[in-house]
Design a protein around this motif. Structure first.
Motif, short mmCIF file in Angstrom:
data_model
loop_
_atom_site.label_atom_id
_atom_site.label_comp_id
_atom_site.label_asym_id
_atom_site.label_seq_id
_atom_site.Cartn_x
_atom_site.Cartn_y
_atom_site.Cartn_z
N PRO A 151 37.63 42.30 36.58
CA PRO A 151 36.36 42.02 35.89
C PRO A 151 35.30 41.37 36.76
N TRP A 152 35.64 41.03 38.00
CA TRP A 152 34.72 40.24 38.81
C TRP A 152 33.52 41.07 39.26
N ASP A 153 32.36 40.44 39.32
CA ASP A 153 31.19 41.06 39.92
C ASP A 153 31.29 41.01 41.44
N VAL A 154 31.84 39.93 41.94
CA VAL A 154 31.96 39.70 43.37
C VAL A 154 33.14 38.76 43.60
N GLY A 155 33.78 38.90 44.73
CA GLY A 155 34.88 37.99 45.10
C GLY A 155 34.63 37.41 46.48
N LEU A 156 35.10 36.19 46.67
CA LEU A 156 35.06 35.53 47.98
C LEU A 156 36.49 35.29 48.43
N MET A 171 27.51 29.20 44.23
CA MET A 171 26.17 29.77 44.21
C MET A 171 26.12 31.08 43.42
N PHE A 172 27.11 31.94 43.61
CA PHE A 172 27.16 33.18 42.84
C PHE A 172 27.35 32.88 41.35
N ARG A 173 28.19 31.91 41.04
CA ARG A 173 28.40 31.55 39.63
C ARG A 173 27.13 31.00 39.00
N ALA A 174 26.34 30.31 39.80
CA ALA A 174 25.06 29.80 39.29
C ALA A 174 24.11 30.94 38.91
N GLN A 175 24.37 32.14 39.43
CA GLN A 175 23.61 33.33 39.07
C GLN A 175 24.14 33.99 37.79
N GLY A 176 25.14 33.38 37.18
CA GLY A 176 25.72 33.91 35.96
C GLY A 176 26.76 34.98 36.18
N MET A 177 27.32 35.05 37.38
CA MET A 177 28.27 36.11 37.72
C MET A 177 29.71 35.67 37.51
N ASN A 178 30.55 36.66 37.25
CA ASN A 178 31.99 36.46 37.23
C ASN A 178 32.47 36.58 38.67
N VAL A 179 32.89 35.47 39.27
CA VAL A 179 33.18 35.42 40.69
C VAL A 179 34.67 35.19 40.91
N GLY A 180 35.28 36.03 41.72
CA GLY A 180 36.70 35.90 42.04
C GLY A 180 36.92 34.93 43.18
N ASP A 181 37.81 34.00 42.99
CA ASP A 181 38.24 33.05 44.03
C ASP A 181 39.50 33.63 44.64
N ASN A 182 39.36 34.21 45.85
CA ASN A 182 40.45 34.97 46.47
C ASN A 182 40.91 36.11 45.57
N GLU A 183 39.96 36.80 44.99
CA GLU A 183 40.18 37.99 44.18
C GLU A 183 39.15 39.05 44.62
N PRO A 184 39.49 40.35 44.53
CA PRO A 184 40.60 40.97 43.83
C PRO A 184 41.93 40.94 44.58
N LEU A 206 31.93 34.15 55.57
CA LEU A 206 32.03 34.51 54.16
C LEU A 206 32.59 35.92 54.08
N ALA A 207 33.78 36.07 53.53
CA ALA A 207 34.36 37.39 53.29
C ALA A 207 34.05 37.77 51.84
N ILE A 208 33.13 38.70 51.69
CA ILE A 208 32.56 39.03 50.38
C ILE A 208 33.01 40.42 49.95
N GLU A 209 33.52 40.50 48.72
CA GLU A 209 33.89 41.77 48.08
C GLU A 209 32.97 41.97 46.88
N VAL A 210 32.13 43.00 46.92
CA VAL A 210 31.23 43.33 45.81
C VAL A 210 31.83 44.49 45.02
N ARG A 211 31.78 44.40 43.69
CA ARG A 211 32.30 45.52 42.90
C ARG A 211 31.42 46.74 43.13
N GLN A 212 32.05 47.86 43.37
CA GLN A 212 31.35 49.05 43.86
C GLN A 212 30.27 49.58 42.92
N ASP A 213 30.47 49.44 41.62
CA ASP A 213 29.46 49.98 40.72
C ASP A 213 28.15 49.21 40.80
N HIS A 214 28.18 48.00 41.33
CA HIS A 214 26.95 47.22 41.50
C HIS A 214 26.09 47.73 42.66
#
Length: 240
Positions: A151-156, A171-184, A206-214
């Motif tokens: 369900p995450w929008d982005v993961g770190l 910071m991503f959570r402050a944008q209202g996002m569902n953020v994965g902590d060491n996810e997916p 920063l190792a960033i994983e963005v959900r592809q549909d975004h």
């Protein structure tokens, strides 16, 4: 004639921010028949969808130079250790990669894996970056595990060095996002490129994983390029 496994966009400023994208490419050498249809080469098993577009925009519009893979992860996975059993995948998300069965591992390492990482090491040494952004994207649903929730929008992701990631998560959570902590998935398990080029060198990342549909569209890529650039710059300032 072999393909160059990387390209670089922009020129780093010493002490600035740079970007690395191990799965940005789709190229397959003519002498490596993977044995899969062209439709699969456009999907997540072959490339991190949207990453190339985000990285290009970050380099050209936000002054964050990028080192991008050109070669498909199905030829050789640049985000694995050299001795990893899945360096040359024979299966990915339920799809058989028949052309990789019995592949000449040493040849692919010599032609693609080592040149990519050698060039990256030299580029980073010259740049001496304050922060590295390692950019990937993940599929919302795996074909091999359709019941898994992603369900995450982005993961770190992070291994030992968690401070930059935890700051970015907030910071991503402050944008209202569902953020994965060491996810997916966990950076403590799969973090090969940053383990080698960042953690082993004492560099923040920063190792960033963005959900592809975004980031599947140009509009999404532009939005996320700006968002990631802003957060990366804010994290870098907080680390000083």
């Amino acid at each position: 004639m072999s393909l160059t496994p990387y390209r670089q966009v922009g020129t780093p400023s010493r002490g600035g921010i740079v970007l690395v994208a191990d799965h940005a490419g789709t190229a397959v050498p003519d002498d490596i028949p993977l044995g899969i249809g062209p439709d699969l080469m456009k999907r997540h098993i072959a490339v991190d969808i949207g990453v190339e577009g985000v990285a290009e925009r970050m380099a050209r519009r936000h002054d964050i130079p990028a080192h991008l893979a050109t070669i498909s992860r199905l030829v050789i996975d640049l985000h694995r250790e050299e001795d990893h059993e899945k360096l040359i995948p024979v299966e990915s998300d339920g799809h058989l990669i028949a052309g990789n069965i019995g592949a000449d591992r040493d040849r692919r390492v010599a032609l693609y894996y080592r040149p990519y990482h050698d060039a990256l090491a030299q580029w980073l040494d010259a740049a001496d970056p304050r922060l590295i952004v390692s950019l990937h994207s993940f599929t919302p649903k795996l074909e091999s595990d359709p019941d898994e929730e992603r369900p995450w929008d982005v993961g770190l992701l992070y291994n030992e060095n968690s401070e930059p990631a935890l700051r970015a998560i907030a910071m991503f959570r402050a944008q209202g996002m569902n953020v994965g902590d060491n996810e997916p998935y966990s950076g403590r398990i799969l973090n090969a490129t940053m383990n080698r080029h960042a953690e082993a060198k004492g560099r923040d990342y920063l190792a960033i994983e963005v959900r592809q549909d975004h980031i599947a569209t140009a509009a999404g890529q532009q939005r996320w390029a700006g968002l990631i650039a802003d957060i990366a710059n804010r994290v870098a300032l907080m680390l000083d």
